[in-house]
Design an enzyme around this catalytic site. Structure first.
Site, mmCIF file in Angstrom:
data_model
loop_
_atom_site.group_PDB
_atom_site.id
_atom_site.type_symbol
_atom_site.label_atom_id
_atom_site.label_comp_id
_atom_site.label_asym_id
_atom_site.label_seq_id
_atom_site.Cartn_x
_atom_site.Cartn_y
_atom_site.Cartn_z
ATOM 1 N N ARG A 1 19.369 -1.070 10.596
ATOM 2 C CA ARG A 1 19.393 -2.707 10.100
ATOM 3 C C ARG A 1 18.402 -3.395 10.723
ATOM 4 O O ARG A 1 18.249 -4.568 10.388
ATOM 5 C CB ARG A 1 20.946 -2.991 10.300
ATOM 6 C CG ARG A 1 21.870 -2.319 9.512
ATOM 7 C CD ARG A 1 23.333 -2.856 10.153
ATOM 8 N NE ARG A 1 23.635 -4.080 9.918
ATOM 9 C CZ ARG A 1 24.640 -4.253 8.854
ATOM 10 N NH1 ARG A 1 24.979 -3.401 7.900
ATOM 11 N NH2 ARG A 1 24.919 -5.490 8.433
ATOM 12 N N GLU B 1 5.158 -1.843 3.359
ATOM 13 C CA GLU B 1 6.276 -2.020 4.478
ATOM 14 C C GLU B 1 6.216 -1.173 5.485
ATOM 15 O O GLU B 1 7.035 -1.522 6.717
ATOM 16 C CB GLU B 1 7.676 -2.337 3.760
ATOM 17 C CG GLU B 1 8.476 -0.995 3.227
ATOM 18 C CD GLU B 1 9.582 -1.087 2.585
ATOM 19 O OE1 GLU B 1 10.327 -1.740 2.949
ATOM 20 O OE2 GLU B 1 9.635 -0.130 1.736
ATOM 21 N N TRP C 1 19.172 -9.341 15.412
ATOM 22 C CA TRP C 1 17.945 -9.345 14.810
ATOM 23 C C TRP C 1 17.501 -10.960 14.879
ATOM 24 O O TRP C 1 18.278 -11.652 14.264
ATOM 25 C CB TRP C 1 17.908 -8.883 13.214
ATOM 26 C CG TRP C 1 16.467 -8.740 12.621
ATOM 27 C CD1 TRP C 1 15.580 -7.705 12.773
ATOM 28 C CD2 TRP C 1 16.256 -9.334 11.488
ATOM 29 N NE1 TRP C 1 14.864 -7.856 12.212
ATOM 30 C CE2 TRP C 1 15.085 -8.673 11.380
ATOM 31 C CE3 TRP C 1 16.414 -10.489 10.641
ATOM 32 C CZ2 TRP C 1 14.233 -9.013 10.474
ATOM 33 C CZ3 TRP C 1 15.734 -10.791 9.722
ATOM 34 C CH2 TRP C 1 14.468 -10.257 9.563
ATOM 35 N N LYS D 1 6.113 0.521 -0.644
ATOM 36 C CA LYS D 1 6.480 1.488 0.256
ATOM 37 C C LYS D 1 5.264 1.632 1.175
ATOM 38 O O LYS D 1 5.563 1.534 2.380
ATOM 39 C CB LYS D 1 6.543 2.917 -0.520
ATOM 40 C CG LYS D 1 7.756 3.212 -1.238
ATOM 41 C CD LYS D 1 9.020 3.303 -0.103
ATOM 42 C CE LYS D 1 9.558 2.158 0.029
ATOM 43 N NZ LYS D 1 10.619 1.469 -1.104
ATOM 44 N N GLU E 1 6.426 -0.410 -6.977
ATOM 45 C CA GLU E 1 7.206 0.223 -5.872
ATOM 46 C C GLU E 1 6.251 0.945 -4.639
ATOM 47 O O GLU E 1 6.523 1.190 -3.605
ATOM 48 C CB GLU E 1 8.172 1.081 -6.445
ATOM 49 C CG GLU E 1 9.150 2.123 -5.570
ATOM 50 C CD GLU E 1 9.909 1.288 -4.497
ATOM 51 O OE1 GLU E 1 10.176 0.049 -4.571
ATOM 52 O OE2 GLU E 1 10.423 1.831 -3.507
ATOM 53 N N LYS F 1 17.235 -3.474 7.199
ATOM 54 C CA LYS F 1 17.944 -2.612 6.012
ATOM 55 C C LYS F 1 18.556 -3.813 5.014
ATOM 56 O O LYS F 1 18.632 -3.508 3.876
ATOM 57 C CB LYS F 1 18.691 -1.584 6.595
ATOM 58 C CG LYS F 1 19.353 -0.663 5.534
ATOM 59 C CD LYS F 1 18.158 0.151 4.649
ATOM 60 C CE LYS F 1 18.469 1.097 3.576
ATOM 61 N NZ LYS F 1 17.424 1.597 3.019
ATOM 62 N N HIS G 1 -8.622 -9.819 -15.542
ATOM 63 C CA HIS G 1 -8.336 -11.255 -15.635
ATOM 64 C C HIS G 1 -8.302 -12.017 -14.385
ATOM 65 O O HIS G 1 -7.883 -13.197 -14.046
ATOM 66 C CB HIS G 1 -6.926 -11.720 -16.239
ATOM 67 C CG HIS G 1 -7.081 -11.013 -17.885
ATOM 68 N ND1 HIS G 1 -7.587 -11.730 -18.649
ATOM 69 C CD2 HIS G 1 -6.516 -10.014 -18.576
ATOM 70 C CE1 HIS G 1 -7.377 -11.023 -19.983
ATOM 71 N NE2 HIS G 1 -6.592 -9.683 -19.812
ATOM 72 N N CYS H 1 21.775 -7.973 11.874
ATOM 73 C CA CYS H 1 22.605 -7.704 12.997
ATOM 74 C C CYS H 1 23.515 -6.553 12.719
ATOM 75 O O CYS H 1 24.113 -6.665 11.690
ATOM 76 C CB CYS H 1 23.162 -8.891 13.639
ATOM 77 S SG CYS H 1 22.199 -10.377 13.632
ATOM 78 N N ASN I 1 27.650 -11.932 12.940
ATOM 79 C CA ASN I 1 26.330 -11.440 12.048
ATOM 80 C C ASN I 1 26.541 -12.504 10.971
ATOM 81 O O ASN I 1 27.505 -12.701 10.470
ATOM 82 C CB ASN I 1 26.878 -9.948 11.396
ATOM 83 C CG ASN I 1 25.812 -9.552 10.292
ATOM 84 O OD1 ASN I 1 24.515 -10.270 10.261
ATOM 85 N ND2 ASN I 1 26.001 -8.547 9.620
ATOM 86 N N GLY I 2 25.266 -13.082 10.643
ATOM 87 C CA GLY I 2 25.275 -14.151 9.596
ATOM 88 C C GLY I 2 24.608 -15.547 10.133
ATOM 89 O O GLY I 2 23.835 -15.379 11.243
HETATM 90 O O1 M6R Z 1 20.417 -3.344 -0.471
HETATM 91 P P1 M6R Z 1 19.545 -3.904 -1.513
HETATM 92 O O2 M6R Z 1 19.168 -2.842 -2.349
HETATM 93 O O3 M6R Z 1 19.992 -5.051 -2.160
HETATM 94 O O4 M6R Z 1 18.032 -4.520 -1.031
HETATM 95 C C1 M6R Z 1 16.994 -4.923 -1.423
HETATM 96 C C2 M6R Z 1 15.903 -4.828 -0.669
HETATM 97 O O5 M6R Z 1 16.029 -5.766 0.379
HETATM 98 C C3 M6R Z 1 15.549 -3.576 -0.274
HETATM 99 O O6 M6R Z 1 15.186 -2.744 -1.463
HETATM 100 C C4 M6R Z 1 14.091 -3.699 0.269
HETATM 101 O O7 M6R Z 1 12.975 -4.173 -0.509
HETATM 102 C C5 M6R Z 1 13.783 -2.259 0.997
HETATM 103 N N1 M6R Z 1 13.310 -2.424 2.159
HETATM 104 C C6 M6R Z 1 12.662 -1.604 0.375
HETATM 105 O O8 M6R Z 1 12.132 -0.352 0.650
#
Ligand code: M6R
Length: 609
Positions: A27, A489, A74, A486, A482, A604, A505, A2, A100-101
């Site tokens: 976010r 997601e 959110w 990418k 990574e 985010k 394996h 949020c 938020n939380g």
């Molecule tokens: O803000 P942070 O780097 O701690 O966030 C960690 C992950 O939530 C963040 O890297 C997430 O995996 C991204 N969406 C990846 O693109």
């Protein structure tokens, strides 16, 4: 997660609040709302979906108040509906809050408020209890009521509140959720993140855990948990106002991919003295400190964890200290061996990821020295660490992390080189060689970006694949994770990363003519072994996109397509190898018409467990 934005001044608050919320869109949100005093009462307006739906509802000049609090939600507790959207009011809307939380004891509080005081709840949220608690304790003093309400609440929160009877103030409080005040001339603002404020001010106060803050249009007063006034210096944020704009790009993700040569250069060159020795910001890590460490833990989540996978191998090689890497949500519940000989490195772009923060706190309590690698200045992880090493990536808005990752890698190299050279585990020749390799990276990334059209064509050709595998050995296996993250997601394609040697394996059972395999082969000493792994999957009919250094053409015999990166030392190859993978993922998502900057189900900054 949020987003919260509040404004108090003499201008039209709704415009500032909506603009701030728009800058927090990254976010993630599914509904939005705003509260402002209108004709002596608090008017709460909410809308499901995009911010423009909310804007349309408050376009009438009757909503031209000089104070407002707004929120993008959110959904966690309760569906994304108007009733569940924030702000929430108490029974007669004389109090309004945004939150938020998560309030962990909200069920208990709901029952107590309903049974004892006959309170009727309008939403399914945990947050609504906050408005009723403040309403219950309100006796003409909003600060006092917020303080009393907080005593009843367990969990994580950043809350901004207003009262109809005190329209000249906003009161906010935080615990384990970010909150920042923007100080202006004749106005003040409050927000969950700095980008919401940048258009109006770059002078900020970071609010600490358990602090309460009272904003009027001319003052900002911060109180600690015992009610004592806290003197806090204003911090000037150096991020430019347009740093959080898309400029000429269609998406923040593409803009941020293209910013990498510049931010890599800044992250690196700002840390080199004229004699090429490394200065780790204000970190004073002496030889004695480094000699004292007998183990290092690197802890992070998501992309930051993937940077840590590379960091583990690099720092271990350079310092000869055993390095363990784990995702924060696992690390927290393991029996780990932390003591005062442990260096704990937390990596986080946002500096607010709750699991990483909780792991850090636990390690700190057990005596570890905490070094964080963080992008967001003044964030919780930065503030709670003994030492902070900032990735100078600037604001990263797209949910998919790109420039934060490559600058995190640069920090891993600098930490390894600094510790290794101070400890004496690397010699001058290797140090100079690595520095030259690092300094060459921005130019090499620029060269890779020139081939964007080629990666776009690959995306056009392969975006129909339902299953994509990323394989690699050594440092390439970290980059495979990574690349796979990418792709999945932002394009929602099922993808899977695995160390290439592990294929036989089990996972190789999945390979057939419908599989696409992205095979990373940038590590010289593992190149031949990698080519053998490619042959294995090719034999099962899989399509192969190989990725290797220029000149390593053997891979062409076994791949349908090859992406070449400039020649470089194996250690720094991850910084180059990831760029084509980021661009490939971007164009696959574009081909599929996905919401690239705000993928479904993702936020985010993950400030809940
Ligand atoms: O803000 P942070 O780097 O701690 O966030 C960690 C992950 O939530 C963040 O890297 C997430 O995996 C991204 N969406 C990846 O693109």
């Amino acid at each position: 997660m949020c987003g919260i934005v509040g404004y108090i001044g003499s201008d039209y608050a709704k415009e500032k609040v909506i603009d701030g919320l728009r800058r927090l869109e990254y976010r993630g949100y599914d509904s939005a709302g705003i509260a402002m005093p209108v004709s002596g009462a608090i008017q709460i307006t909410k809308a499901v979906g995009e911010l423009k739906n909310l804007e349309a509802k408050i376009s009438d000049p009757a909503f031209d108040a000089p104070v407002a609090i707004g929120h993008t939600r959110w959904a966690t507790h309760g569906k994304p509906t108007e009733l569940n959207a924030h702000p929430h009011g108490n029974m007669d809307n004389s109090i309004a809050i945004v939150h938020n939380g998560i309030i962990e004891n909200y069920q208990e509080l709901r029952e107590w408020l309903a049974e004892e005081y006959g309170i009727k709840f309008k939403s399914e949220t945990d947050s609504e209890v906050i408005a009723h608690l403040i309403g219950l304790y309100y006796d003409g003093d909003l600060l006092d009521a917020v303080n009393k309400a907080v005593e009843e609440m367990r969990g994580a929160y950043a809350v901004a509140a207003m009262a109809a009877a005190e329209p000249d103030k906003i009161v906010a409080v935080r615990k384990d959720a970010p909150l920042v005040v923007g100080a202006g001339n004749g106005f003040n603002m409050i927000a969950s993140d700095v980008p919401a404020l940048l258009k109006y001010t770059r002078d900020v106060y970071f609010i600490e855990n358990n602090e309460t803050v009272v904003l009027t249009k001319d003052s900002v007063v911060i109180y600690d948990e015992n009610g004592n006034e806290v003197q806090r210096d204003i911090q000037a944020v150096e991020w430019k106002a347009d740093a959080a704009d898309k400029a000429e790009y269609d998406h923040f993700m593409l803009k941020e991919i293209h910013e990498q040569p510049k931010v890599i250069q800044e992250t690196l060159l700002n840390r080199l003295n004229p004699d090429d020795s490394i200065k780790l910001d204000d970190i004073s890590m002496t030889k004695e400190d480094i000699d004292n460490f007998n183990k290092i833990y690197i802890i992070a989540c998501g992309t930051a964890y993937h940077a840590g996978l590379v960091g583990k191998m690099v720092i271990e090689k350079m310092t000869k200290i055993p390095v363990e890497i784990d995702v924060a949500s696992e690390f927290r519940y393991r029996d780990t061996f932390i003591d005062d000989k442990t260096l704990f490195i937390a990596i986080s772009q946002s500096g607010e990821t709750l699991d990483t923060l909780a792991a850090l706190r636990d390690a700190k309590d057990r005596g570890a020295r905490i070094l964080s690698v963080v992008n967001a200045v003044g964030s919780s992880i930065a503030r709670e660490s003994h030492d902070v090493f900032y990735t100078l990536a600037g604001p990263e808005v797209a949910v998919a992390s790109t420039k934060a990752y490559t600058t995190q890698l640069i920090c891993m190299y600098l930490i390894g080189l600094y510790m290794g050279s101070t400890k004496g585990t690397i010699d001058k020749e290797y140090y100079d060689f690595m520095l030259k390799e690092l300094k060459d990276l921005p130019g090499k990334v620029d060269r890779i970006l020139l081939s964007e059209e080629k990666y776009k064509k690959l995306a056009e050709r392969y975006h129909f694949n339902d299953h994509v595998f990323f394989i690699g050995r050594g440092l390439d296996s970290g980059v495979s994770y990574e690349g796979s993250l990418k792709l999945k997601e932002i394009s929602y394609i099922h993808s899977f990363a695995i160390a290439a040697g592990e294929l036989k394996h089990g996972t190789i059972a999945l390979m057939d003519k419908d599989s696409l395999v992205v095979a990373l082969a940038t590590q010289d000493r593992l190149y031949e072994k990698m080519v053998s792994n490619i042959v294995e999957v090719q034999a099962r009919g899989a399509h192969i996109i190989g990725l290797a250094k220029e000149g390593k053409t053997e891979i062409e015999k076994t791949s349908d397509e090859v992406i070449y990166i400039p020649q470089c030392a194996d250690e720094v190859a991850p910084v180059l190898a990831v760029i084509p993978l980021q661009i490939f993922a971007y164009y696959v998502a574009l081909e599929k018409g996905c919401n690239i900057d705000k993928p479904k189900n993702l936020a985010k900054s993950v400030t809940v467990e």
